[in-house]
Design a protein around this motif. Structure first.
Motif, PDB file in Angstrom:
ATOM      1  N   ASP A   1       3.522  15.667  -4.635  1.00 55.29           N
ATOM      2  CA  ASP A   1       3.315  15.922  -3.202  1.00 55.29           C
ATOM      3  C   ASP A   1       4.582  15.566  -2.422  1.00 55.29           C
ATOM      4  OD1 ASP A   1       2.461  16.104  -0.568  1.00 55.29           O
ATOM      5  OD2 ASP A   1       0.934  14.541  -0.749  1.00 55.29           O
TER       6      ASP A   1
ATOM      7  N   ASN B   1       7.733   6.037   6.396  1.00 53.56           N
ATOM      8  CA  ASN B   1       7.034   4.832   6.854  1.00 53.56           C
ATOM      9  C   ASN B   1       7.575   3.576   6.177  1.00 53.56           C
ATOM     10  OD1 ASN B   1       5.374   6.206   8.664  1.00 53.56           O
ATOM     11  ND2 ASN B   1       3.862   6.631   7.093  1.00 53.56           N
TER      12      ASN B   1
ATOM     13  N   THR C   1       5.511   9.010   3.305  1.00 54.83           N
ATOM     14  CA  THR C   1       5.417   7.648   2.784  1.00 54.83           C
ATOM     15  C   THR C   1       6.770   6.949   2.837  1.00 54.83           C
ATOM     16  OG1 THR C   1       3.576   8.294   1.352  1.00 54.83           O
ATOM     17  CG2 THR C   1       4.742   6.264   0.798  1.00 54.83           C
TER      18      THR C   1
ATOM     19  N   GLY D   1       4.008  14.530   1.243  1.00 53.24           N
ATOM     20  CA  GLY D   1       3.458  13.177   1.275  1.00 53.24           C
ATOM     21  C   GLY D   1       4.496  12.129   0.916  1.00 53.24           C
TER      22      GLY D   1
ATOM     23  N   ILE E   1       1.463   7.505  -6.374  1.00 53.92           N
ATOM     24  CA  ILE E   1       0.466   8.577  -6.492  1.00 53.92           C
ATOM     25  C   ILE E   1       1.070   9.912  -6.076  1.00 53.92           C
ATOM     26  CG2 ILE E   1      -1.701   9.480  -5.545  1.00 53.92           C
ATOM     27  CD1 ILE E   1      -2.590   6.463  -5.345  1.00 53.92           C
ATOM     28  N   ARG E   2       1.777   9.919  -4.967  1.00 53.17           N
ATOM     29  CA  ARG E   2       2.377  11.162  -4.475  1.00 53.17           C
ATOM     30  C   ARG E   2       3.434  11.693  -5.442  1.00 53.17           C
ATOM     31  NH1 ARG E   2       0.305  12.173   0.419  1.00 53.17           N
ATOM     32  NH2 ARG E   2      -0.499  10.462   1.663  1.00 53.17           N
TER      33      ARG E   2
ATOM     34  N   TYR F   1       0.832  -1.209   0.000  1.00 53.10           N
ATOM     35  CA  TYR F   1       0.000   0.000   0.000  1.00 53.10           C
ATOM     36  C   TYR F   1       0.869   1.263   0.000  1.00 53.10           C
ATOM     37  CZ  TYR F   1      -4.487  -2.355   0.449  1.00 53.10           C
ATOM     38  OH  TYR F   1      -5.603  -3.106   0.206  1.00 53.10           O
ATOM     39  N   LEU F   2       1.970   1.220   0.717  1.00 51.85           N
ATOM     40  CA  LEU F   2       2.863   2.373   0.732  1.00 51.85           C
ATOM     41  C   LEU F   2       3.481   2.601  -0.648  1.00 51.85           C
ATOM     42  CD1 LEU F   2       4.547   1.898   4.212  1.00 51.85           C
ATOM     43  CD2 LEU F   2       3.096   3.820   3.514  1.00 51.85           C
ATOM     44  N   LYS F   3       3.811   1.532  -1.364  1.00 56.34           N
ATOM     45  CA  LYS F   3       4.356   1.669  -2.719  1.00 56.34           C
ATOM     46  C   LYS F   3       3.326   2.317  -3.652  1.00 56.34           C
ATOM     47  CE  LYS F   3       7.633  -2.149  -2.499  1.00 56.34           C
ATOM     48  NZ  LYS F   3       7.936  -3.523  -2.967  1.00 56.34           N
ATOM     49  N   LYS F   4       2.059   1.934  -3.507  1.00 53.52           N
ATOM     50  CA  LYS F   4       0.998   2.548  -4.312  1.00 53.52           C
ATOM     51  C   LYS F   4       0.854   4.026  -3.953  1.00 53.52           C
ATOM     52  CE  LYS F   4      -1.554  -1.736  -4.962  1.00 53.52           C
ATOM     53  NZ  LYS F   4      -2.750  -2.511  -4.663  1.00 53.52           N
ATOM     54  N   SER F   5       0.901   4.312  -2.676  1.00 55.98           N
ATOM     55  CA  SER F   5       0.820   5.702  -2.219  1.00 55.98           C
ATOM     56  C   SER F   5       1.995   6.513  -2.745  1.00 55.98           C
ATOM     57  CB  SER F   5       0.797   5.743  -0.683  1.00 55.98           C
ATOM     58  OG  SER F   5       0.849   7.067  -0.218  1.00 55.98           O
ATOM     59  N   LEU F   6       3.179   5.915  -2.730  1.00 56.37           N
ATOM     60  CA  LEU F   6       4.378   6.589  -3.219  1.00 56.37           C
ATOM     61  C   LEU F   6       4.212   6.976  -4.691  1.00 56.37           C
ATOM     62  CD1 LEU F   6       7.299   7.365  -2.351  1.00 56.37           C
ATOM     63  CD2 LEU F   6       8.015   5.192  -3.345  1.00 56.37           C
TER      64      LEU F   6
END
Length: 101
Positions: A27, A37, A34, A30, A21-22, A14-19
């Motif tokens: 961002d 974490n 990310t 963000g 996107i950011r 999930y963090l890789k997906k967030s990364l």
């Protein structure tokens, strides 16, 4: 949430997906959160090289925009890790990462 449950692999996914996107939306704050974490997940998974790489990336990004919250978190982390030089230690590691021998 997954990290709190001990499911570090799912948390990392999930963090890789967030990364991604950011990065796409630019961002920086963000990205720092990310990556910070992700560093902790790698540390929990006994992957110190990956953890340090993530945290050094946070330092480089946070330094560029003077992101106080991230820099303070890295200062605390440097103390916990007993990183030689404290905040200067992050600078040294960033320099080594950007200019490998």
């Amino acid at each position: 949430m997954y990290s709190a449950r001990g499911d570090y692999e799912t948390a990392l996914e999930y963090l890789k997906k967030s990364l991604a996107i950011r990065q796409e939306i630019g961002d920086i704050s963000g990205l720092c959160a990310t990556l910070f974490n992700m560093g902790h997940i790698h540390w929990q998974n006994d992957e110190p090289k990956e953890a340090m790489s993530a945290w050094v990336s946070v330092y480089g990004l946070a330094k560029k925009i003077n992101l106080a919250q991230a820099l303070e978190a890295l200062e605390n982390l440097a103390d916990q890790l007993k990183l030689p030089g404290g905040m200067n230690g992050w600078e040294t590691l960033l320099d080594k990462m950007q200019n490998p021998e």
